[in-house]
Every structure is written in C-alpha cells, then in structure tokens.
Motif scaffolding. Structure first.
Motif, mmCIF file in Angstrom:
data_model
loop_
_atom_site.group_PDB
_atom_site.id
_atom_site.type_symbol
_atom_site.label_atom_id
_atom_site.label_comp_id
_atom_site.label_asym_id
_atom_site.label_seq_id
_atom_site.Cartn_x
_atom_site.Cartn_y
_atom_site.Cartn_z
ATOM 1 N N PHE A 1 0.876 -1.161 0.000
ATOM 2 C CA PHE A 1 0.000 0.000 0.000
ATOM 3 C C PHE A 1 0.916 1.214 0.000
ATOM 4 O O PHE A 1 1.781 1.345 0.879
ATOM 5 N N LYS A 2 0.739 2.101 -0.975
ATOM 6 C CA LYS A 2 1.661 3.210 -1.122
ATOM 7 C C LYS A 2 0.902 4.506 -1.379
ATOM 8 O O LYS A 2 0.138 4.596 -2.342
ATOM 9 N N PRO A 3 1.094 5.531 -0.514
ATOM 10 C CA PRO A 3 0.478 6.828 -0.792
ATOM 11 C C PRO A 3 1.273 7.549 -1.879
ATOM 12 O O PRO A 3 2.497 7.582 -1.843
ATOM 13 N N ILE A 4 0.576 8.087 -2.872
ATOM 14 C CA ILE A 4 1.224 8.796 -3.983
ATOM 15 C C ILE A 4 0.650 10.208 -4.053
ATOM 16 O O ILE A 4 -0.569 10.394 -4.070
ATOM 17 N N TRP A 5 1.554 11.199 -4.096
ATOM 18 C CA TRP A 5 1.139 12.587 -4.155
ATOM 19 C C TRP A 5 0.687 12.936 -5.578
ATOM 20 O O TRP A 5 1.362 12.628 -6.545
ATOM 21 N N VAL A 6 -0.481 13.556 -5.689
ATOM 22 C CA VAL A 6 -1.018 14.021 -6.966
ATOM 23 C C VAL A 6 -1.007 15.551 -6.917
ATOM 24 O O VAL A 6 -1.599 16.151 -6.014
ATOM 25 N N GLU A 7 -0.322 16.184 -7.870
ATOM 26 C CA GLU A 7 -0.212 17.649 -7.914
ATOM 27 C C GLU A 7 -1.572 18.291 -8.155
ATOM 28 O O GLU A 7 -2.469 17.671 -8.745
ATOM 29 N N ALA A 8 -1.684 19.547 -7.741
ATOM 30 C CA ALA A 8 -2.907 20.322 -7.996
ATOM 31 C C ALA A 8 -3.076 20.479 -9.504
ATOM 32 O O ALA A 8 -2.092 20.543 -10.247
ATOM 33 N N ARG A 9 -4.314 20.537 -9.954
ATOM 34 C CA ARG A 9 -4.570 20.682 -11.391
ATOM 35 C C ARG A 9 -5.875 21.430 -11.597
ATOM 36 O O ARG A 9 -6.739 21.479 -10.721
ATOM 37 N N GLY A 10 -5.996 22.000 -12.765
ATOM 38 C CA GLY A 10 -7.213 22.719 -13.107
ATOM 39 C C GLY A 10 -8.248 21.795 -13.720
ATOM 40 O O GLY A 10 -7.916 20.771 -14.312
ATOM 41 N N SER A 11 -9.491 22.167 -13.557
ATOM 42 C CA SER A 11 -10.591 21.409 -14.145
ATOM 43 C C SER A 11 -11.733 22.383 -14.401
ATOM 44 O O SER A 11 -11.591 23.586 -14.198
ATOM 45 N N ILE A 12 -12.854 21.846 -14.845
ATOM 46 C CA ILE A 12 -14.025 22.677 -15.117
ATOM 47 C C ILE A 12 -15.222 22.081 -14.397
ATOM 48 O O ILE A 12 -15.458 20.875 -14.461
ATOM 49 N N ASN A 13 -15.975 22.923 -13.709
ATOM 50 C CA ASN A 13 -17.208 22.497 -13.063
ATOM 51 C C ASN A 13 -18.223 22.215 -14.174
ATOM 52 O O ASN A 13 -18.614 23.126 -14.907
ATOM 53 N N ILE A 14 -18.641 20.965 -14.321
ATOM 54 C CA ILE A 14 -19.517 20.602 -15.438
ATOM 55 C C ILE A 14 -20.912 21.207 -15.330
ATOM 56 O O ILE A 14 -21.614 21.325 -16.321
ATOM 57 N N GLN A 15 -21.306 21.604 -14.123
ATOM 58 C CA GLN A 15 -22.637 22.204 -13.960
ATOM 59 C C GLN A 15 -22.651 23.678 -14.338
ATOM 60 O O GLN A 15 -23.621 24.169 -14.894
ATOM 61 N N THR A 16 -21.539 24.378 -14.024
ATOM 62 C CA THR A 16 -21.520 25.823 -14.278
ATOM 63 C C THR A 16 -20.596 26.213 -15.421
ATOM 64 O O THR A 16 -20.707 27.317 -15.960
ATOM 65 N N GLY A 17 -19.657 25.351 -15.788
ATOM 66 C CA GLY A 17 -18.689 25.674 -16.823
ATOM 67 C C GLY A 17 -17.539 26.523 -16.304
ATOM 68 O O GLY A 17 -16.658 26.910 -17.066
ATOM 69 N N GLU A 18 -17.547 26.831 -15.018
ATOM 70 C CA GLU A 18 -16.503 27.663 -14.412
ATOM 71 C C GLU A 18 -15.233 26.837 -14.177
ATOM 72 O O GLU A 18 -15.310 25.660 -13.803
ATOM 73 N N PRO A 19 -14.065 27.441 -14.370
ATOM 74 C CA PRO A 19 -12.817 26.729 -14.049
ATOM 75 C C PRO A 19 -12.659 26.596 -12.526
ATOM 76 O O PRO A 19 -12.999 27.516 -11.788
ATOM 77 N N VAL A 20 -12.184 25.457 -12.102
ATOM 78 C CA VAL A 20 -11.912 25.205 -10.687
ATOM 79 C C VAL A 20 -10.541 24.551 -10.569
ATOM 80 O O VAL A 20 -10.054 23.943 -11.526
ATOM 81 N N GLU A 21 -9.926 24.702 -9.405
ATOM 82 C CA GLU A 21 -8.647 24.045 -9.177
ATOM 83 C C GLU A 21 -8.854 22.910 -8.188
ATOM 84 O O GLU A 21 -9.426 23.097 -7.112
ATOM 85 N N ILE A 22 -8.395 21.735 -8.583
ATOM 86 C CA ILE A 22 -8.436 20.575 -7.698
ATOM 87 C C ILE A 22 -7.134 20.599 -6.913
ATOM 88 O O ILE A 22 -6.047 20.548 -7.515
ATOM 89 N N PRO A 23 -7.198 20.718 -5.595
ATOM 90 C CA PRO A 23 -5.966 20.831 -4.813
ATOM 91 C C PRO A 23 -5.157 19.531 -4.842
ATOM 92 O O PRO A 23 -5.688 18.455 -5.095
ATOM 93 N N GLY A 24 -3.854 19.679 -4.576
ATOM 94 C CA GLY A 24 -2.992 18.503 -4.494
ATOM 95 C C GLY A 24 -3.451 17.608 -3.356
ATOM 96 O O GLY A 24 -3.968 18.082 -2.342
ATOM 97 N N HIS A 25 -3.267 16.312 -3.542
ATOM 98 C CA HIS A 25 -3.715 15.358 -2.532
ATOM 99 C C HIS A 25 -2.990 14.024 -2.707
ATOM 100 O O HIS A 25 -2.330 13.794 -3.725
ATOM 101 N N TYR A 26 -3.129 13.180 -1.719
ATOM 102 C CA TYR A 26 -2.579 11.830 -1.818
ATOM 103 C C TYR A 26 -3.650 10.889 -2.346
ATOM 104 O O TYR A 26 -4.824 11.017 -2.032
ATOM 105 N N LYS A 27 -3.198 9.936 -3.152
ATOM 106 C CA LYS A 27 -4.079 8.828 -3.532
ATOM 107 C C LYS A 27 -3.390 7.553 -3.070
ATOM 108 O O LYS A 27 -2.168 7.518 -2.898
ATOM 109 N N LEU A 28 -4.153 6.520 -2.841
ATOM 110 C CA LEU A 28 -3.602 5.267 -2.342
ATOM 111 C C LEU A 28 -3.440 4.299 -3.500
ATOM 112 O O LEU A 28 -4.387 4.026 -4.244
#
Length: 156
Positions: free
Chosen positions: A54-81
C-alpha cells in the motif's frame, strides 16, 4: 465469487480459522486496520507479505471545469492510495486465467478489418473445439493472399 465480505464476515472467518473468539478477532482486526491507517496516512508505505504494498502517492494540484456551471476550478494537491499486489496474491487471483495466451494484433488495423480464422476442429454444433490455432488476421492480408493464389488467365 462476486460476493462482498463484510467486517463481521471477516471477523467470523478469522475466529474460526485461528480458533479464537469473535471478540478477540474483532479486536485484532480493528487494531490492525488502525495501525495500517496510521502508517499509510503518515506518508509511509505499508508492505504485507503475501498481500501486497500500500503506497500513498502525491497528486499535484490541477485545473478542471465544473460541469454544472462551466466555471474553471482548481483541484488541490492530494494523496491517492496505490496498491500493488504481492506475487503470491497476484498468482492466486490470476490462476484461473493461466492457460490464456497473448495474441499480438497488427497495429493500426481497424477491428472491423480483422477476421477470426478458426482451426479445423469444429464439432457437430459448429462450435470450435480446439482454440489453440485460432488467430486474428488482417482481412486485407487475407484478400491479397487470395488474389495471389488465383490463376491468371491468358488474354485472347
């Protein structure tokens, strides 16, 4: 095989396998999961022989788009397992498929241009009995081969 095992089921399996009470099995499993969670959330890898890594892996912050509003949003960096199964577990899970073999397909050939070429082993129900010689070939290659085999008639 598609049944899920719940925590009480796991407690029952462990208690019967180890010949301990269900309360002891439950206490052990809860403590094991707590310690495992603490190790992984601290950023360390957890390797369990026979099970996996089991290994935690850091995922960098990235941009995305809110599909309901079309507004750009930033997904903060986080760990995934990430989980990498141990060789013992991987082989046990894949054992039913060990008789399968790899078939190499031609690159850049659309699937609709591929045809199955069965072996001669067909039973009375037109089912293929022996699939060892089944391979996919490019239909274009088959047509070219057939054209080469056709006799050329002399011009009159």
């Amino acid at each position: 095989m598609n049944e899920k095992i719940s925590f009480p089921d796991l407690v029952g399996l462990l208690s019967s396998k180890m010949n301990i009470t269900k309360k002891e099995a439950e206490t052990f499993l809860k403590e094991f999961f707590t310690v495992s969670t603490e190790v992984i959330t601290s950023g360390e890898e957890l390797r369990i022989n026979g099970l996996g890594l089991f290994k935690p892996i850091w995922v960098e912050a990235r941009g995305s788009i809110n599909i309901q509003t079309g507004e750009p949003v930033e997904i903060p960096g986080h760990y995934k397992l990430s989980f990498i199964p141990d060789k013992v577990l991987r082989e046990a899970v894949n054992a039913p498929f060990s008789s399968f073999s790899v078939e190499v397909l031609n690159d850049h050939v659309p699937i609709e241009d591929m045809t199955a070429v069965p072996s001669q082993d067909i039973d009375e129900n037109n089912d293929i009995c022996n699939t060892e010689n089944v391979e996919l070939q490019d239909s274009k290659e088959i047509r070219e081969k057939e054209e080469e085999d056709e006799p050329i008639e002399p011009a009159h």
